[in-house]
Design an enzyme around this catalytic site. Structure first.
Site, PDB file in Angstrom:
ATOM      1  N   ASP A 166      87.530 -46.938  63.727  1.00  0.00           N
ATOM      2  CA  ASP A 166      87.448 -46.213  64.991  1.00  0.00           C
ATOM      3  C   ASP A 166      88.060 -44.507  64.516  1.00  0.00           C
ATOM      4  OD1 ASP A 166      89.077 -47.038  68.412  1.00  0.00           O
ATOM      5  OD2 ASP A 166      87.744 -45.056  67.325  1.00  0.00           O
ATOM      6  N   ARG A 200      78.820 -52.756  78.799  1.00  0.00           N
ATOM      7  CA  ARG A 200      79.389 -52.776  77.114  1.00  0.00           C
ATOM      8  C   ARG A 200      77.529 -53.217  76.670  1.00  0.00           C
ATOM      9  NH1 ARG A 200      83.587 -51.676  74.849  1.00  0.00           N
ATOM     10  NH2 ARG A 200      84.820 -53.498  76.140  1.00  0.00           N
ATOM     11  N   ARG A 253      80.978 -43.728  84.662  1.00  0.00           N
ATOM     12  CA  ARG A 253      81.018 -45.087  84.019  1.00  0.00           C
ATOM     13  C   ARG A 253      80.903 -46.213  85.013  1.00  0.00           C
ATOM     14  NH1 ARG A 253      83.389 -48.101  79.123  1.00  0.00           N
ATOM     15  NH2 ARG A 253      85.465 -47.920  79.829  1.00  0.00           N
ATOM     16  N   GLU A 255      79.082 -41.641  68.494  1.00  0.00           N
ATOM     17  CA  GLU A 255      79.038 -41.178  70.106  1.00  0.00           C
ATOM     18  C   GLU A 255      79.449 -39.287  69.996  1.00  0.00           C
ATOM     19  OE1 GLU A 255      82.917 -42.755  71.513  1.00  0.00           O
ATOM     20  OE2 GLU A 255      82.155 -44.686  69.892  1.00  0.00           O
ATOM     21  N   HIS A 303      78.908 -42.691  74.597  1.00  0.00           N
ATOM     22  CA  HIS A 303      79.184 -43.608  73.793  1.00  0.00           C
ATOM     23  C   HIS A 303      78.138 -44.677  73.142  1.00  0.00           C
ATOM     24  CE1 HIS A 303      82.556 -47.033  72.645  1.00  0.00           C
ATOM     25  NE2 HIS A 303      83.273 -46.091  73.206  1.00  0.00           N
TER      26      HIS A 303
END
Ligand code: TA6
Length: 297
Positions: free
Chosen positions: A209, A68, A93, A268, A163
């Site tokens: 977002d 994270r 990832r 991102e 990201h």
């Protein structure tokens, strides 16, 4: 590449603190850490600067779970998995990458190339051969290049994103510029699923977002407390995602501190949604992201 050769380039491999190899890079411009698990840049600190990337204090460091913070590599899909039971943002990832190459460039800049392919990935959506190369250049700026090669004998369509979690002094005090008048898909609860247009600079005072597309713009994050602007340039990308989970989503993520939304913002660079890419056999596509710091006087 043997440890001595790497050490001469200012690259060491830490296998102590983490359950997987983490490259530590140190040169006269900056330090950086790159986990081979996930091909994941977890730290970049220019000399004399605050960290540029943010990592959660609650991040997992367990194979099988995503890290994270830093720069997760999302590939070959972005967002929720198209099949049940699979993690979001693709399967690379949470895969082990290998150190493919390393060199010192002029200006005491360090370049490493990581590689991952389908071998060793057991995932229902990993059905075709591919090669993914992440080139990380650590210097006065942080430069990332994600190169995807279709090794299959049929075409492949994918989405991708770097990201990136940026470290900020206080998310409510920063200003994000470069996206004015840009269309976006809003994924935050207040306007979920709505196609909207950015009006002016972007401030962080709620869950944000937003998938901006089309845009090839450079995005800037102005931070009046740390008196710096983070400059995010890109190429090979027509979509940019901006995300801050704010209060309730931060509390809902076990690997994200309840109050950590104050300290980060994701910007991102991607090939997502309408900007997904299709590669014919043997074709290559390249996306780059360059992050630099402008200090205020
Ligand atoms: O890029 C924004 C986003 O798609 C958000 O919707 C949120 O899900 C975030 O990515 C983090 O996703 P993750 O799977 O890493 O928790």
């Amino acid at each position: 590449m043997d440890a001595n050769t790497l050490a001469q380039m200012g690259i060491t491999c830490d296998t102590g603190k983490y359950p997987f190899p983490v490259l530590e890079i140190k040169n006269s411009n900056a330090t950086a850490k790159i986990s081979l698990y996930g091909g994941h840049v977890i730290s970049y600190i220019p000399v004399g600067e605050q960290p540029v990337l943010w990592m959660s204090s609650k991040s997992w460091y367990e194979p099988g779970k995503p890290l994270r913070g830093g720069v997760p590599v999302c590939w070959p899909y972005f967002g929720p998995a198209p099949v049940d039971g699979c993690a979001a943002h693709g399967f690379v990832r949470t895969a082990m990458w290998e150190l493919h190459a390393a060199e010192t460039l002029t200006g005491d800049t360090t370049k490493v190339v990581l590689k991952v392919d389908e071998k060793g990935i057991d995932h229902p959506l990993c059905s075709k051969p591919f090669e993914l190369y992440l080139t990380v250049t650590v210097g006065a700026a942080l430069e990332l290049e994600l190169r995807a090669v279709n090794k299959a004998d049929s075409e492949q369509t994918f989405q991708a994103a770097l990201h990136t979690y940026f470290a900020v002094s206080e998310s409510e005090k920063i200003t994000v510029t470069g996206l004015d008048k840009t269309p976006y898909l809003d994924k935050a609860p207040a306007h979920a699923g709505e196609n909207r247009v950015q009006c002016g600079d972007l401030e962080i005072d709620q869950e944000i977002d937003r998938v901006f597309c089309p845009t090839s713009a450079t995005v800037k994050i102005a931070d009046p407390v740390w008196r710096r602007t983070l400059v995010v340039e890109k190429s090979g990308s027509l979509s940019t995602v901006v995300w801050n989970p704010w209060i309730s989503k931060s509390k809902a993520m076990p690997d994200f501190g309840d109050n950590e939304y104050h300290r980060m913002l994701c910007v991102e660079c991607g090939n997502v949604l309408a900007d997904s890419r299709t590669l014919v056999p043997g074709a290559v596509t390249v996306m780059t992201q360059k992050v630099s710091v402008e200090k205020w006087d």
